[in-house]
Design a protein around this motif. Structure first.
Motif, short mmCIF file in Angstrom:
data_model
loop_
_atom_site.label_atom_id
_atom_site.label_comp_id
_atom_site.label_asym_id
_atom_site.label_seq_id
_atom_site.Cartn_x
_atom_site.Cartn_y
_atom_site.Cartn_z
N GLY A 127 0.92 -1.09 -0.10
CA GLY A 127 0.08 -0.10 0.06
C GLY A 127 0.78 1.35 0.03
N VAL A 128 2.04 1.14 0.17
CA VAL A 128 2.98 2.23 0.00
C VAL A 128 3.08 2.79 -1.35
N PHE A 129 2.65 2.06 -2.25
CA PHE A 129 3.01 2.33 -3.90
C PHE A 129 1.79 2.29 -4.28
N SER A 130 0.72 1.48 -4.13
CA SER A 130 -0.56 1.44 -4.95
C SER A 130 -1.45 0.97 -4.08
N THR A 131 -2.88 1.26 -4.53
CA THR A 131 -4.02 1.45 -3.66
C THR A 131 -4.53 -0.21 -3.63
N LEU A 132 -5.34 -0.52 -2.63
CA LEU A 132 -6.20 -1.63 -2.33
C LEU A 132 -7.49 -1.50 -1.98
N PRO A 133 -8.66 -2.34 -2.15
CA PRO A 133 -9.90 -2.14 -1.62
C PRO A 133 -9.81 -2.02 -0.16
N GLY A 134 -10.43 -1.03 0.34
CA GLY A 134 -10.41 -1.14 1.86
C GLY A 134 -9.03 -1.01 2.48
N ASN A 135 -8.18 -0.30 1.77
CA ASN A 135 -6.59 -0.43 2.10
C ASN A 135 -6.09 -1.52 2.49
N GLY A 136 -6.48 -2.75 1.95
CA GLY A 136 -5.94 -3.88 2.02
C GLY A 136 -6.51 -4.48 3.45
N THR A 137 -7.34 -3.95 4.22
CA THR A 137 -7.74 -4.49 5.59
C THR A 137 -9.23 -4.66 5.92
N LEU A 138 -9.85 -3.49 5.28
CA LEU A 138 -11.23 -3.41 5.47
C LEU A 138 -12.19 -4.29 4.64
N PRO A 139 -13.39 -4.53 4.80
CA PRO A 139 -14.32 -5.61 4.02
C PRO A 139 -14.86 -4.60 2.78
N VAL A 140 -13.93 -4.19 2.00
CA VAL A 140 -14.43 -3.64 0.86
C VAL A 140 -14.07 -4.48 -0.30
N THR A 141 -14.79 -4.70 -1.38
CA THR A 141 -14.83 -5.52 -2.55
C THR A 141 -13.91 -4.80 -3.74
N LEU A 213 8.31 -4.42 -10.08
CA LEU A 213 9.72 -4.72 -10.73
C LEU A 213 10.96 -4.66 -9.54
N THR A 214 10.42 -4.41 -8.31
CA THR A 214 11.59 -4.34 -7.27
C THR A 214 11.03 -5.27 -6.14
N GLY A 215 10.45 -6.24 -6.47
CA GLY A 215 10.35 -7.28 -5.37
C GLY A 215 8.90 -7.72 -4.88
N TYR A 216 8.01 -6.83 -5.25
CA TYR A 216 6.57 -6.75 -4.93
C TYR A 216 5.85 -7.96 -5.82
N GLY A 217 5.85 -8.92 -5.85
CA GLY A 217 5.36 -10.09 -6.94
C GLY A 217 3.63 -10.24 -6.99
N GLY A 218 3.35 -9.76 -6.01
CA GLY A 218 1.73 -9.51 -6.01
C GLY A 218 0.95 -8.38 -6.23
N ALA A 219 1.72 -7.57 -6.69
CA ALA A 219 1.33 -5.78 -6.83
C ALA A 219 0.08 -5.73 -7.44
N TRP A 220 -0.14 -6.57 -8.50
CA TRP A 220 -1.28 -6.55 -9.68
C TRP A 220 -2.61 -6.96 -8.88
N LEU A 227 -7.60 -9.61 -9.72
CA LEU A 227 -6.66 -8.66 -10.44
C LEU A 227 -7.28 -7.33 -10.13
N TYR A 228 -6.48 -6.61 -9.66
CA TYR A 228 -7.21 -5.08 -9.05
C TYR A 228 -6.71 -3.90 -9.57
N PHE A 229 -5.17 -4.08 -10.47
CA PHE A 229 -4.48 -3.02 -10.90
C PHE A 229 -5.56 -1.99 -12.04
N TRP A 230 -6.52 -2.70 -12.62
CA TRP A 230 -7.34 -1.96 -13.62
C TRP A 230 -8.35 -1.01 -12.86
N VAL A 231 -8.58 -1.26 -11.51
CA VAL A 231 -9.59 -0.43 -10.80
C VAL A 231 -9.34 1.03 -10.95
#
Length: 268
Positions: A127-141, A213-220, A227-231
């Motif tokens: 989450g330092v670099f890119s966003t996630l639903p619910g910031n990766g912790t909250l129940p947002v789809t 490219l610098t180690g976060y294999g699950g970034a997408w 797959l969330y990167f398109w959102v």
């Protein structure tokens, strides 16, 4: 000769968009890295630093391009303000490249502390670099994140169109960047829960690619494995077009036109 001047002019615009977006990301991604990895600051410091980053980025590129710094802004101005369509993709590429390079610098600078708190480079610090639903912790789809990005970017473009409309009560050129920065602070404080208020495809995709490219294999993907990167790409583009269109439909068409555009007073 004229063609050469035109080419240099476009190159200067792209460099300005690259640099302005890079400044935005240096402060925005940098503050999230500091809060996440070193526990220095909180959500408010993140919101303020992102807003200040926007302000400074606009000051960097404002005289050259108007400082879009965001493909959703560029698209909105192409749809409703006469921005040349042939510049839309080059601007978006320059913005994304600026975000990518700036995120690489932040990633490099915070290598040690990120590794200390998250040796596996997981969602814990993604989450330092890119966003996630619910910031990766909250129940947002995923779909909740998409809804949020549409709404948040619609607000962004609606207000940006108001702030840049000389027929309305647009701030002076020197004050405009400051007010736009406050707008981003406000969105962060009011709409930061469901999807991390990317509201900018370049802001999310550039750093996401840098992290991958610098180690976060699950970034997408998100915390559910989808797959969330398109959102944060599709949502802001749709929301930006809606917000800009709503301003043009609900506000701009009722404002004085022609000679009266720059002389309207609040009492009118």
């Amino acid at each position: 000769m004229a063609e050469g001047l035109t080419q240099r002019g476009v190159a200067g615009e792209l460099i300005a968009e690259f640099a302005g977006t890079a400044v935005l990301i240096l402060f925005g991604v940098g503050v999230v890295a500091q809060v996440t990895a070193a526990d220095l600051g909180d959500h408010d410091s993140i919101a303020w630093a992102w807003g200040i980053g926007v302000t400074l980025g606009v000051y960097v590129a404002g005289r050259t391009t108007g400082a879009h710094l965001n493909p959703a802004v560029t698209l909105g101005f192409a749809l409703f303000r006469g921005f040349p369509w042939h510049k839309v993709i080059p601007y978006a590429v320059a913005q994304t490249a600026g975000a990518f390079v700036a995120a690489l610098l932040v990633r490099w600078n915070y290598t040690e502390v990120l590794t200390m708190v998250d040796p596996g480079h997981t969602l814990k610090t993604q989450g330092v670099f890119s966003t996630l639903p619910g910031n990766g912790t909250l129940p947002v789809t995923l779909w909740g994140g998409l809804r949020d990005q549409i709404i948040g970017t619609a607000i962004l473009l609606f207000v940006i169109f108001a702030l840049s409309d000389t027929a309305n009560m647009a701030p002076s050129a020197n004050l405009g960047p400051f007010v736009i920065g406050l707008l981003v602070v406000a969105i962060g404080m009011a709409f930061g829960t469901n999807a991390g208020y990317a509201i900018n495809p370049a802001r999310d995709f550039g750093p996401r690619l840098a992290s991958f490219l610098t180690g976060y294999g699950g970034a997408w993907r998100d915390q559910y494995g989808s797959l969330y990167f398109w959102v944060p790409i599709v949502g802001p583009l749709v929301g930006g077009a809606l917000g800009a269109g709503l301003y043009q439909t609900c506000i701009a068409r009722f404002l004085p036109q022609g000679e009266d555009r720059d002389t309207v007073k609040p009492s009118d």
